[in-house]
Design a protein around this motif. Structure first.
Motif, mmCIF file in Angstrom:
data_model
loop_
_atom_site.group_PDB
_atom_site.id
_atom_site.type_symbol
_atom_site.label_atom_id
_atom_site.label_comp_id
_atom_site.label_asym_id
_atom_site.label_seq_id
_atom_site.Cartn_x
_atom_site.Cartn_y
_atom_site.Cartn_z
ATOM 1 N N PRO A 326 9.900 -3.391 -10.269
ATOM 2 C CA PRO A 326 8.842 -3.387 -9.631
ATOM 3 C C PRO A 326 7.708 -4.493 -10.316
ATOM 4 O O PRO A 326 7.568 -4.919 -11.461
ATOM 5 C CB PRO A 326 7.906 -2.352 -9.536
ATOM 6 N N SER A 327 6.845 -5.158 -9.522
ATOM 7 C CA SER A 327 5.862 -6.067 -10.081
ATOM 8 C C SER A 327 4.541 -5.607 -9.475
ATOM 9 O O SER A 327 4.434 -4.493 -8.717
ATOM 10 C CB SER A 327 6.013 -7.390 -9.112
ATOM 11 N N ASP A 341 8.256 -4.172 -4.779
ATOM 12 C CA ASP A 341 9.613 -4.520 -5.005
ATOM 13 C C ASP A 341 10.366 -5.228 -3.788
ATOM 14 O O ASP A 341 10.177 -4.775 -2.657
ATOM 15 C CB ASP A 341 10.472 -3.172 -5.337
ATOM 16 N N GLN A 342 10.969 -6.366 -4.166
ATOM 17 C CA GLN A 342 11.485 -7.140 -3.364
ATOM 18 C C GLN A 342 12.865 -6.813 -2.854
ATOM 19 O O GLN A 342 13.641 -6.199 -3.599
ATOM 20 C CB GLN A 342 11.574 -8.604 -3.694
ATOM 21 N N GLY A 411 6.564 -1.002 -1.367
ATOM 22 C CA GLY A 411 5.449 -0.902 -2.242
ATOM 23 C C GLY A 411 4.649 0.423 -2.152
ATOM 24 O O GLY A 411 4.929 0.914 -0.967
ATOM 25 N N ALA A 412 3.691 0.516 -2.813
ATOM 26 C CA ALA A 412 2.728 1.570 -2.637
ATOM 27 C C ALA A 412 1.577 1.361 -3.539
ATOM 28 O O ALA A 412 1.487 0.770 -4.518
ATOM 29 C CB ALA A 412 3.350 3.001 -3.245
ATOM 30 N N ASP A 413 0.476 1.872 -3.081
ATOM 31 C CA ASP A 413 -0.869 1.688 -3.850
ATOM 32 C C ASP A 413 -1.476 3.192 -4.174
ATOM 33 O O ASP A 413 -1.771 4.057 -3.319
ATOM 34 C CB ASP A 413 -2.144 1.080 -3.079
ATOM 35 N N ILE A 422 4.037 1.158 1.725
ATOM 36 C CA ILE A 422 3.967 -0.132 2.255
ATOM 37 C C ILE A 422 5.693 -0.428 2.392
ATOM 38 O O ILE A 422 6.473 -0.458 1.539
ATOM 39 C CB ILE A 422 3.556 -1.271 1.532
ATOM 40 N N VAL A 423 5.952 -0.681 3.783
ATOM 41 C CA VAL A 423 7.532 -0.975 4.054
ATOM 42 C C VAL A 423 7.437 -2.279 4.934
ATOM 43 O O VAL A 423 7.024 -2.115 5.957
ATOM 44 C CB VAL A 423 8.127 0.062 4.508
ATOM 45 N N ASN A 424 8.074 -3.385 4.614
ATOM 46 C CA ASN A 424 8.384 -4.298 5.516
ATOM 47 C C ASN A 424 9.811 -4.600 5.606
ATOM 48 O O ASN A 424 10.688 -4.813 4.698
ATOM 49 C CB ASN A 424 7.774 -5.525 4.794
#
Length: 927
Positions: A326-327, A341-342, A411-413, A422-424
């Motif tokens: 992760p970044s 994460d990509q 991702g997640a906050d 977060i899901v793309n």
């Protein structure tokens, strides 16, 4: 929603105690000690006031510090769960599972530091889930409150009390036929309404009953009691599978880290983000049969059998993803709060948890009044607890996923109570939740079958001085032998699989359409997967890809001989009555621990996240022994400063024995490519944890069951057990050090094939693995002290009353989140408090209770687990229609609180759990 932290103001509590005492001082009636004892004998245990009065008298007349709970009447303990009742006592707090109390902490010492006995007998325990490990701790969810007549909590040690509890010894008392006058019967039926239920029955039954009769001119008595309870429930969980330190730093912004607190700029990243729903079915049966025989006035014999059956199955579905690299940005503590994460994938998990417990205890007791001054008692019992005795695996799980790297961004906050997910999935035609875009990943089966047997023989004597000229009034003496044996069988299967999913009944349910209780559920995964893990396993077996389990067998035998003597004195000092008790207990314990395990042949590089040991086919046994001897003195003195005011001082030495799994000599290893490389080995030579305890209290008793007390306690604890670590290599079965095949992988590796790829096995050219081997050892000492403030007040004849207590606990060393070398910290240490208001008059009894516990350290492993401060409101109302029938309503968790657990810092969410309120409506009858 976030739990509102509640703190009692200590000054306010002190004022409340003083006000309670002062308001009733003029009404107090002078009562001598002999008069008090006489009154206790005739108290009719009926109603809240009578029960509280009897509990107060138990506290007043005890040697040392003892608190008690007494049933209001047959089948009427104050709460529907025994642990929930215990938490009302000052200094006692509980852990919760599935919105029920299950284990207790006393004065900051967790379940493993407390001894639970049934009618004075040590009770066995077993567990099925691997996550629970092997514990000595009794689980209160397995015993129905209706079968309990009272509970005594001994907070200070006594020579004649079974050892094993530094926090306390908790003695559960059950009814006997000679407790009642002739024929007595009780029956109760309840309906449990759980507002959380999504699958199953929202209303489930709970029935209990008791019948007792005496015969032959009251020389023979028989009692039979039984209960059956069912409950369905639902739990919503949001969280992660843990936080790891310094796993990936390359893409993390470190500029916000506070270097004054975190000078090395350590960071913590989450393993996962997950949304989970759990549906649980539970059933419990309890029964007890008691036969008493008194052929002559001086001999009383009791034969009793106690059983419990507990079965619980939970079905879980989860949407989640792993953060591989992760970044994001670290906050001031070093927590990566916004990981991204990509090119990753989603995971869709299914679980089944199955727990079955069978507990049986048979005992025989004889009391003989040999002379007017000398009496003897013999007590024998054989008690066994078995988990999953039919061999069914406790935990079965499976995972499905998108093809690797198919999702553009995850991702997640981690801000607030629950994270924003977060899901793309725009990279996948049809989306990440399309069944055509889902493949199989892995399955796992794991869990214990366990048997714990305790055989105990005790002989005791008591001499009472008939002379009034001597201060010595009583001598107690006795001996006890305890054989404690536990055998465990841990079964583990783990495998990545590639199977077709055409036959799997898989669907996705929008999170908003289910009974999700989180107010922020719109920020989570939009869908929860729905499929049966057992159907998945059946498909794996049909494909011929199910692996054989790895079996680990371990066990411990402890034989303890104990002998004790104590002396009671009654005297005066400046015309103030003084009672003293001085005693000493001698204990000698021999420990034998064994492990049977297969040897490691090599390390297999199967997956980017997995290095798995490969075992040979031959299991060998290893046995180690240990022993220790301890002297446990105690001295108690209480002085009646006036007829209402009692001062008390106690000193005692108590012990708690090492956790069972810490004694196993087996070596266990766990590794991932690139590390960490962890290993552990037990140590049967561990000494018990011992504590020198000092208590000082001042107690003010009034004539109607009202009292106020303030107490201070100090504990000097030695031999705390921590993980002593050593960095070293571990050899395979041929005596060669294990090596890492993932550092310079050969072509075709990793390979998750069922038959290991020889190229992916460790070879002589691979680097030697340096393992961090943790071995439990007696490492440090601690000091714990605290205050207990307690008041109970009856408002005259109005029927109204109130209870308030608060406990403050401190240690000389608390957990330091920036000390990465800390291996010891006291779990369960926290302040706690209760507020209870009640009414008891004209057949109507009503009670509302608020219980609060501050944040505490739940577990300390590679990373800690904390439970956030939690407060819960419960209520109960009952009405006596006539002398035979009573109707009741109970409500638990009325404000629908969230149980939240976190890692090293509060923003490192591990789980936020919501259960919903629960109500019970019942009717009971007594003859």
């Amino acid at each position: 929603m976030k739990n509102n932290k509640f703190r009692f103001n200590s000054v306010y509590c002190a004022m409340l105690v003083a006000a309670s005492v002062g308001a009733h001082a003029e009404e107090a009636t002078n009562v001598s000690s002999n008069q008090v004892e006489k009154e206790v004998e005739v108290i009719q245990v009926k109603g809240i006031r009578s029960a509280l009065t009897k509990s107060a008298e138990t506290k007043r007349l005890s040697d040392g510090v003892v608190d008690a709970i007494t049933a209001e009447d047959i089948g009427k303990l104050p709460d529907t769960n025994l642990a929930e009742s215990l938490q009302r006592i000052a200094g006692v707090s509980i852990d919760r599972a599935n919105n029920e109390g299950n284990k207790v902490t006393v004065r900051g010492f967790g379940p493993e530091f407390n001894m639970v006995t049934l009618n004075g007998r040590q009770m066995p325990n077993s567990s099925a889930l691997q996550s629970e490990g092997v514990s000595r701790s009794f689980n209160f969810r397995e015993i129905a409150a209706e079968s309990v007549s009272g509970v005594n909590v001994y907070k200070t040690g006594k020579a004649d009390i079974t050892s094993g509890g530094i926090g306390a010894t908790i003695d559960i008392q059950t009814a006997k036929p000679f407790d009642y006058d002739g024929f007595t019967a009780f029956v109760s039926g309840k309906g449990i309404y759980d507002t959380s239920v999504e699958k199953g029955d929202s209303v489930t039954p709970e029935v209990s009953g008791m019948i007792s009769q005496t015969f032959a001119d009251d020389k023979v008595g028989f009692l039979l009691s039984a209960s059956h309870a069912e409950r369905d429930s639902h739990t919503d969980i949001v969280g992660t599978d843990g936080w790891v330190r310094n796993r990936s730093r390359a893409n993390v912004d470190l500029t916000a880290i506070d270097k004054t607190l975190n000078p090395t700029q350590a960071i913590w990243t989450p393993w996962t983000a997950k949304t989970e729903q759990v549906d649980t079915e539970r059933s419990r049966q309890n029964a007890q049969a008691v036969l008493q025989f008194q052929p002559i006035d001086t001999v009383l014999a009791t034969l009793d059998y106690t059983m419990s059956r507990f079965e619980q199955t939970s079905y879980t579905n989860r949407s989640a993803f792993w953060f591989d690299n992760p970044s994001g940005s670290a906050n001031a503590n070093g927590t990566l709060w916004n990981p991204r994460d990509q090119d990753d994938e989603l995971n869709f998990w299914a679980w089944e948890y199955f727990e079955k417990k069978e507990n049986d205890s048979i005992g025989f007791n004889v009391e003989w009044q040999a002379t007017d001054t000398l009496s003897f008692e013999v007590d024998i019992h054989d008690s066994t607890s078995e988990s999953n005795p039919d061999g069914q695996t406790a935990e079965t799980l499976a995972n499905l996923k998108n093809p690797s790297g198919s999702v553009a961004l995850i991702g997640a906050d981690f801000v607030g109570d629950i994270p924003s997910i977060i899901v793309n999935d725009s990279n996948i035609p049809g989306g990440a939740y399309n069944k055509n875009n889902i493949v199989s990943d892995l399955y796992q089966k794991r869990g214990y079958s366990m048997e714990n047997n305790i055989q105990q023989f005790r002989i005791a004597g008591k001499w009472e001085n008939a002379s009034t000229d001597s201060a010595l009034t009583k001598i107690n003496f006795g001996a006890m032998n305890t054989d404690y044996t536990i055998d465990t069988r841990l079964s583990e299967v783990f495998s990545f699989v590639d199977i077709p999913l055409n036959d799997l009944d898989l669907s996705f349910v929008p999170l908003g359409s289910t009974a999700n209780q989180f107010s922020g559920s719109d920020k989570l995964f939009p869908f929860i997967s729905q499929y049966d893990v057992n159907q998945f396993i059946d498909i794996v077996k049909a494909q011929g890809k199910f692996a054989d389990p790895n079996i680990k067998t371990n066990g411990v035998t402890e034989e303890t001989f104990a002998a004790y003597v104590s002396f009671d004195f009654d005297t005066e000092f400046n015309e103030m009555p003084v009672k003293m008790n001085a005693g000493v207990r001698y204990e000698d314990t021999d420990v034998t621990a064994y492990s049977v395990q297969k040897g490691v042949v090599a390390i297999n590089y199967r997956h980017g996240q997995e290095l798995r040991p490969v075992y040979n086919d031959t299991a060998t046994a290893q046995e180690l022994t240990g022993s220790y001897t301890r002297i446990l003195p105690n001295f108690d003195v209480n002085m009646s400063l006036t007829d209402e005011v009692v001062s008390r001082f106690s000193y005692s030495r108590t012990l708690s024995r090492a956790g069972v799994s810490a004694l196993f000599p087996a070596t266990n290893i766990n590794a991932r490519p690139g590390g960490p490389f962890n290993a552990s080995q037990g140590n049967p030579n561990l000494l018990p944890i011992t504590s020198d305890n000092f208590d000082l209290s001042l107690e003010w008793y009034l004539d109607d069951g009202s009292f106020a007390s303030v107490g201070y306690f100090k504990k000097f604890v030695e031999n705390f057990i921590g993980a002593g670590t050593e960095n070293r290599s571990i050899n395979d079965v041929n005596g060669n050090p294990l090596r890492d095949p993932s550092v310079n992988p050969r072509p075709g590796c990793p390979d998750a094939s069922d038959i290991p790829n020889s190229a992916c096995l460790s070879q002589a050219t691979d680097p030697i693995i340096v393992w961090e081997v943790a071995t439990p050892d007696n490492l440090q000492s601690r000091e714990v002290d605290g205050w207990e403030l307690n008041t109970q007040y009856m408002f005259g004849d109005s029927g109204f009353g109130a209870i308030a207590n608060y406990t403050m606990v401190n240690s000389d060393e608390s957990f330091d989140p920036y000390n990465f070398d800390q291996t010891i910290a006291l779990t369960g240490l926290s302040d706690s408090g209760n507020l209870v208001a009640f009414y008891d008059n004209n057949g109507l009894q009503a009670r509302i209770a608020y219980n609060w516990r501050d944040a505490f350290l739940l577990a300390l492993g590679n990373e800690p687990t904390f439970t956030e401060a939690y407060g819960q409101v419960d209520m109960s109302v009952s009405y006596e229609i006539n002398e035979f029938f009573t109707v009741s309503v109970d409500g638990l968790n009325l404000t629908d609180e969230t149980v939240r657990r976190y890692g090293r810092f509060e923003e490192q969410l591990l789980s936020a759990e919501q259960y919903g309120p629960r109500f019970t409506v019942g009717v009971s009858a007594k003859w």
